[in-house]
Write a protein that holds these residues in place. Structure first.
Motif, PDB file in Angstrom:
ATOM      1  N   LYS A 201      36.654  82.125  -3.994  1.00 45.27           N
ATOM      2  CA  LYS A 201      36.165  83.368  -3.393  1.00 45.27           C
ATOM      3  C   LYS A 201      36.353  84.539  -4.355  1.00 45.27           C
ATOM      4  O   LYS A 201      35.467  85.409  -4.477  1.00 45.27           O
ATOM      5  N   GLN A 202      37.492  84.581  -5.072  1.00 49.78           N
ATOM      6  CA  GLN A 202      37.714  85.648  -6.038  1.00 49.78           C
ATOM      7  C   GLN A 202      36.712  85.572  -7.184  1.00 49.78           C
ATOM      8  O   GLN A 202      36.188  86.600  -7.634  1.00 49.78           O
ATOM      9  N   LYS A 205      33.319  86.768  -5.978  1.00 45.61           N
ATOM     10  CA  LYS A 205      33.286  88.225  -5.838  1.00 45.61           C
ATOM     11  C   LYS A 205      33.269  88.908  -7.194  1.00 45.61           C
ATOM     12  O   LYS A 205      32.600  89.928  -7.388  1.00 45.61           O
ATOM     13  N   LYS A 208      29.836  89.257  -8.935  1.00 47.01           N
ATOM     14  CA  LYS A 208      28.885  90.233  -8.419  1.00 47.01           C
ATOM     15  C   LYS A 208      29.002  91.581  -9.117  1.00 47.01           C
ATOM     16  O   LYS A 208      28.135  92.432  -8.970  1.00 47.01           O
TER      17      LYS A 208
END
Length: 256
Positions: A201-202, A205, A208
């Protein structure tokens, strides 16, 4: 009475007069005077007030007993029961609104934003910033601390696993300078999967965002070089809301 009548007759008093006097005495005894009527009225008034006071005392005792029972129930509840109850009621209302919006084919988030006033939105935004203020990038240590606090808030302790480890290791679970527990811990498969999911997830993110911001051709040119542009961006970020009116006056030519 007969002896009195015979005595009066022997004195020569007519029997008719004797009978009329007896009737007048009986009528006076039967008809009470104004003082007796007033006393009787006062007595009835006191009895009525006494009954009213008795009923009020009974009602007060009843209400007091009910309040004692309610207070005892409240004391047996958790300290934050009222907040939890309000939270559950709010969640139920949200679920009902979501179902209604889904039945009408509407977006719940859009409907919710339409019902929120500008003052409430500003107040919630200020509260959010006060709780977790984003001061921008200052140094890498502050950014690392911010990420550490964000990750620790997401941790949900597993009390069952903690109790199992406590039974397994005993006092060695709390290491001291003489403990040899370091290096013997083997993480569970669930813990490893949770760590991998968080790292992915890190990474997702982080992809992006890019460190270098894209250049905007339509932006006003208020710099002389790249370094001056960065300085102006920082100044705008921290002081833009205070100098917006001065800048507008200068652009319009109305500055004093």
């Amino acid at each position: 009475m007969a002896a009195a009548v015979s005595a009066l007759s022997s004195l020569g008093v007519p029997e008719a007069d004797i009978g009329s006097e007896e009737e007048e005495e009986e009528e006076e005894a039967a008809e009470p005077g104004p003082a007796a009527a007033a006393a009787e009225q006062r007595r009835e008034e006191r009895l009525r007030r006494f009954r009213e006071l008795h009923m009020k005392r009974y009602e007060a005792c009843k209400l007091n007993s009910q309040e004692v029972l309610e207070e005892d129930k409240r004391l047996k509840l958790p300290p934050n029961w009222e907040a939890k109850k309000a939270r559950l009621e709010w969640e139920l209302q949200v679920q009902e609104k979501k179902k209604e919006c889904a039945a009408r084919g509407e977006d719940y988030e859009r409907v919710k934003l339409l019902e929120i006033s500008a003052e409430d939105a500003e107040r919630w935004e200020r509260k959010k910033k006060k709780k977790n203020p984003d001061l921008g990038f200052s140094d890498y240590a502050a950014a690392q601390l911010r990420q550490y606090q964000r990750l620790t808030r997401q941790i949900k302790p597993d009390l069952e696993q903690y109790e199992r480890l406590k039974e397994q290791h005993g006092d060695a679970l709390y290491p001291t300078s003489d403990s040899l527990l370091h290096g013997t811990h083997v993480p569970s498969k669930e813990g490893v999967d949770r760590m991998v999911a968080d790292l992915e997830k890190q990474i997702e993110k982080r992809e992006k965002y890019s460190r270098r911001r894209p250049y905007n051709d339509d932006a006003d040119i208020d710099y002389i070089n790249e370094r001056n542009a960065k300085f102006n961006q920082k100044a705008e970020r921290f002081y833009g809301k205070y100098t917006a009116e001065i800048k507008q006056n200068l652009e319009r030519g109305t500055a004093v």
